[in-house]
Design a protein around this motif. Structure first.
Motif, PDB file in Angstrom:
ATOM      1  N   LYS A   1       0.836  -1.204   0.000  1.00  0.00           N
ATOM      2  CA  LYS A   1       0.000   0.000   0.000  1.00  0.00           C
ATOM      3  C   LYS A   1       0.874   1.259   0.000  1.00  0.00           C
ATOM      4  CE  LYS A   1      -3.739  -2.370   2.455  1.00  0.00           C
ATOM      5  NZ  LYS A   1      -4.534  -2.471   3.692  1.00  0.00           N
ATOM      6  N   ASN A   2       1.985   1.181   0.707  1.00  0.00           N
ATOM      7  CA  ASN A   2       2.894   2.322   0.707  1.00  0.00           C
ATOM      8  C   ASN A   2       3.504   2.521  -0.680  1.00  0.00           C
ATOM      9  OD1 ASN A   2       4.054   4.330   2.598  1.00  0.00           O
ATOM     10  ND2 ASN A   2       5.988   3.482   1.837  1.00  0.00           N
ATOM     11  N   ALA A   3       3.774   1.416  -1.374  1.00  0.00           N
ATOM     12  CA  ALA A   3       4.303   1.500  -2.737  1.00  0.00           C
ATOM     13  C   ALA A   3       3.289   2.144  -3.676  1.00  0.00           C
ATOM     14  CB  ALA A   3       4.686   0.111  -3.233  1.00  0.00           C
TER      15      ALA A   3
ATOM     16  N   PHE B   1       1.735   6.962  -6.986  1.00  0.00           N
ATOM     17  CA  PHE B   1       1.009   8.221  -7.190  1.00  0.00           C
ATOM     18  C   PHE B   1       1.988   9.382  -7.391  1.00  0.00           C
ATOM     19  CE2 PHE B   1      -2.817   6.706  -4.426  1.00  0.00           C
ATOM     20  CZ  PHE B   1      -3.210   5.858  -5.441  1.00  0.00           C
ATOM     21  N   ASP B   2       3.069   9.389  -6.596  1.00  0.00           N
ATOM     22  CA  ASP B   2       4.068  10.457  -6.719  1.00  0.00           C
ATOM     23  C   ASP B   2       4.706  10.432  -8.105  1.00  0.00           C
ATOM     24  OD1 ASP B   2       3.571  11.086  -4.073  1.00  0.00           O
ATOM     25  OD2 ASP B   2       5.286   9.954  -3.303  1.00  0.00           O
ATOM     26  N   ARG B   3       5.124   9.245  -8.544  1.00  0.00           N
ATOM     27  CA  ARG B   3       5.823   9.131  -9.830  1.00  0.00           C
ATOM     28  C   ARG B   3       4.906   9.498 -10.996  1.00  0.00           C
ATOM     29  NH1 ARG B   3       7.569   4.360  -7.310  1.00  0.00           N
ATOM     30  NH2 ARG B   3       6.084   3.139  -8.545  1.00  0.00           N
ATOM     31  N   ALA B   4       3.609   9.206 -10.858  1.00  0.00           N
ATOM     32  CA  ALA B   4       2.664   9.472 -11.946  1.00  0.00           C
ATOM     33  C   ALA B   4       2.219  10.925 -11.997  1.00  0.00           C
ATOM     34  CB  ALA B   4       1.442   8.563 -11.799  1.00  0.00           C
ATOM     35  N   GLY B   5       2.590  11.715 -11.001  1.00  0.00           N
ATOM     36  CA  GLY B   5       2.175  13.116 -10.989  1.00  0.00           C
ATOM     37  C   GLY B   5       0.831  13.357 -10.345  1.00  0.00           C
ATOM     38  N   ILE B   6       0.224  12.306  -9.805  1.00  0.00           N
ATOM     39  CA  ILE B   6      -1.100  12.461  -9.182  1.00  0.00           C
ATOM     40  C   ILE B   6      -0.989  13.323  -7.927  1.00  0.00           C
ATOM     41  CG2 ILE B   6      -3.023  11.232  -8.107  1.00  0.00           C
ATOM     42  CD1 ILE B   6      -2.259   8.815  -9.886  1.00  0.00           C
TER      43      ILE B   6
END
Length: 737
Positions: free
Chosen positions: A66-68, A73-78
């Motif tokens: 879940k942490n991954a 989300f961070d890497r995708a720009g969300i």
């Protein structure tokens, strides 16, 4: 010999794709939003879908997987979609539509994943909407995803409003959390001691900071406020026990405990000191109002995504239902169509699909509206400040002149230059959009999650026993259960209905409703197949009923429409939501037809898609009209006393002798008499004389008109069902079972 003529209509060949949705939801010219949608979809249908398929929903704990997901989300720009470019984001200006689109894509697969993303934004919303510039710059930058080469981890936040049991959700105006002065040296900034226990707090397992609502426990602090608490502050920052949820397990939820010492500069929006008392610039209610009127819309869209995501799995299941049976061989109708041989299965799926379209249209319209309203609100505040007018009652009083101007403009013809002149005034624009937003926000949350949850149950039932298994395609059972929680997020149905009972009686909004009814009539003249005429008649009925109830009393003389008469106000609020959803569904299809003609990516097969979506509009308009007619009829007549066979009731009837006398001068009148009392007192065996319609004859006229306006709606449903039975779908879902 009689012959029938079948009109050839264009057919929709495939499910609506991105070019169609981009035009419907008004982001075809926003490349940044299109890229955000693709990024969110990539994470949802890979990382999130594999987590659900692997059983991550079976754990209440916050796991490495879940942490991954948060890191994905961070890497995708969300995560950065909420920030301005100078804060580490990539979208300039209001972000309501951006966040709505990202949540929609995540909720297409799993509601908990969408919630995990949104909860971080919810923690920042108080700071974004009411924080000082310094607070906003500091925390937005901390929460932004790291740029290339940055060796830091982004901060995560949580919003802590709800109090522990037994007070959980009882009244957000009553706070159990307390704040008092811990230290206050002369000439120095005060330090505060904040005590707060939360309940059902999302993101709390990994939060680095929280925005917590607290009330004063000290004569040196006035009222309530929202305070920013950080995990490194002196004292207790305990995430507490994980909540044993049945739903949204991909988000972290717990019951935290805080007892922290923080500087007074952490009060969201800042403070002033008056006569030795700390006065927060915003109380906690001011902050919550600014936050929830935006974030409720996004939650409503999460349920809309579930409904539309159910269409493809249901079609696949229905068509393949009998494959493998001895009597179902390739090429036969039983093999190719399966359950879709039968009208009932198709009609029920059409209802689910139409609801999903209407819910998405309503939600995205509300998100776009707030994007338009946000800069106008800032402009309004600046204009009033230049005139020496602050917020509160003074500001409301100053806007009354502009409210009347807005109402006057709505009564003018659209091509009247005076209307254009009035409408160009930013304060008039603000008044119009604010009145609409005050209704659309709770309506989206109420209708999408409430009626949407009911229709998700219908979608699951269309899968037969497969629908309630873990390996059901599209995770429909999980989505059905998740929808129940979404109906309670940020205030359950009663909270939304309560807000609607106040905002829907605004003179500005009612003027808008009259204008929208006229708008639907004009649309019906050029697009009769949309059901716009039906919707216009239903709008007129709703408006008449509201006015009637505001002036009427029940059989005991008690006023019908007032705040505590929720048996009257709440159903009328429900009826309004049906109308708003159907209206925006129609407007979205018109936008698609208009924009699609010039779009090469969408023009192929556009006519068939527009025809199908028009038919769904007609189906939904008929459903809305039926609900409005039922609710309004109950309210108009349900509070009248039914006549009884007593002295008062019998006075309403003819006696047999009276009819005999009248028959001599008016032959045939006896056939017109509804109730007759015989000379010996005998009468028909029923509750009493038939009730009249005194004071409500106009309602019956409107209802009769509405019934006739339903013409063609079932033909539209038949056409839509036929399209569903033939539309092509991919060979397999694009995310795992």
């Amino acid at each position: 010999m009689a012959t029938s003529v079948t009109t050839s209509r264009p057919a929709m060949l495939t499910l609506p794709g991105d070019p169609v949705r981009q035009m419907q939801w008004r982001f075809a010219d926003r490349y940044d939003l299109q890229m955000l949608v693709q990024s969110a979809r990539g994470v949802a249908r890979s990382t999130v879908a594999h987590m659900v398929a692997a059983g991550e929903r079976n754990s209440h704990e916050w796991t490495p997987a879940k942490n991954a997901m948060m890191e994905a989300f961070d890497r995708a720009g969300i995560t950065g979609a909420f920030m301005e470019p100078d804060e580490g984001g990539f979208i300039t200006g209001p972000k309501n539509l951006a966040l709505a689109l990202a949540a929609f894509e995540l909720a297409w697969v799993d509601g908990g994943a969408a919630t995990a993303s949104l909860a971080g934004f919810l923690a920042l919303e108080p700071i974004h909407e009411r924080g000082t510039p310094e607070q906003a710059a500091h925390y937005m930058s901390l929460c932004a995803p790291p740029q290339n080469g940055e060796g830091r981890r982004p901060w995560r936040g949580a919003f802590v409003l709800t109090e522990p049991i037994p007070y959980v959700g009882v009244d957000t105006g009553m706070l159990n959390g307390k704040v008092r002065v811990a230290e206050w040296e002369h000439g120095q900034e005060p330090w505060l001691q904040v005590e707060k226990r939360g309940r059902f707090i999302t993101n709390i397992a990994f939060a680095n900071f929280v925005t917590a609502a607290v009330g004063s426990d000290d004569a040196q602090i006035k009222g309530s406020c929202v305070v920013i608490l950080e995990e490194t502050d002196e004292g207790t920052f305990d995430p507490g026990t994980p909540t044993k949820k049945l739903v949204h397990q991909l988000s972290s939820t717990g019951d935290p405990i805080f007892n922290l010492k923080v500087p007074a500069s952490r009060i969201v929006g800042g403070y002033t000191v008056k006569d030795g008392v700390i006065v927060p610039n915003f109380n906690h209610s001011d902050v919550i109002e600014a936050v929830f009127r935006r974030t409720r819309v996004t939650v409503g869209l999460m349920t809309a995504a579930k409904l539309l995501s159910a269409v493809e799995p249901v079609i696949r299941y229905q068509r393949g239902r009998f494959r493998g049976a001895e009597g179902a061989r390739p090429g036969t109708v039983r093999y190719e169509q399966g359950i879709q041989q039968r009208e009932d299965a198709l009609h029920r799926l059409v209802d689910v699909w139409a609801t999903g379209e209407a819910a998405a249209s309503l939600g995205f319209a509300a998100a776009r509206l707030f994007d338009e309203l946000d800069p106008l609100e800032k402009q309004k505040t600046a204009i009033l400040a230049q005139s020496g007018i602050g917020a509160g009652r003074a500001g409301l009083k100053a806007l009354r002149e502009f409210e009347q101007r807005a109402i006057d403009s709505l009564k003018m013809r659209e091509d009247d230059p005076k209307r254009t002149e009035i409408g160009s005034d930013p304060l008039v624009q603000f008044v119009l959009k604010d009145a609409e937003a005050n209704v659309l926000c709770p309506a989206t949350k109420l209708w999408n999650t409430g009626h949407g949850a009911n229709m998700m149950r219908e979608a699951v039932s269309l899968m037969g026993g497969y629908g309630i298994t873990e390996d059901c395609p599209g995770f429909l059972a999980s989505k059905w259960m998740d929808a129940q929680l979404e109906a309670t997020y940020e205030g359950p149905e009663a909270v939304q209905r309560r807000q609607l009972t106040i905002t829907m009686t605004s003179e500005v909004f009612l003027a808008q409703m009259h204008a929208w009814a006229a708008e639907m009539r004009r649309i019906a003249a050029t697009h009769p197949g949309t059901g716009a005429c039906t919707l216009a008649s239903a709008m007129k009925m709703w408006l008449w009923t509201l006015e009637h109830l505001q002036k009427s009393a029940d059989a005991e003389g008690n006023k019908l429409y007032h705040g505590q008469r929720q048996g009257v106000t709440f159903p009328l609020a429900d009826a309004l939501c049906w109308l708003l959803a159907s209206r925006h569904q129609i407007l979205d299809v018109l936008e698609l037809e208009h924009r699609g003609k010039d779009d090469s990516a969408a023009s192929d097969g556009l006519a068939g898609t527009v025809q199908f979506l028009n038919d769904l509009c007609h189906v939904q308009a008929a459903q809305a009209a039926g609900e409005v007619s039922r609710i309004c009829a109950e309210l108009v007549f349900g509070y009248n006393e039914h006549p009884a066979w007593n002295e008062t009731g019998c006075r309403l009837c003819f006696t047999a002798d009276e009819l005999d006398e009248l028959e001599e001068t008016m032959p045939g009148i006896a056939a017109m008499a509804v109730d007759v009392v015989e000379n010996d007192g005998r009468h028909a065996m029923k509750a009493g004389p038939c009730a009249g319609c005194t004071g409500a004859s106009e309602f019956l006229r409107l209802q009769n008109k509405l019934c006739s306006c339903l013409s063609g709606s079932r033909l539209a449903k038949d056409r839509a069902a036929e399209t569903v039975s033939k539309v092509m779908i991919p060979e397999a879902l694009d995310y795992p079972a």
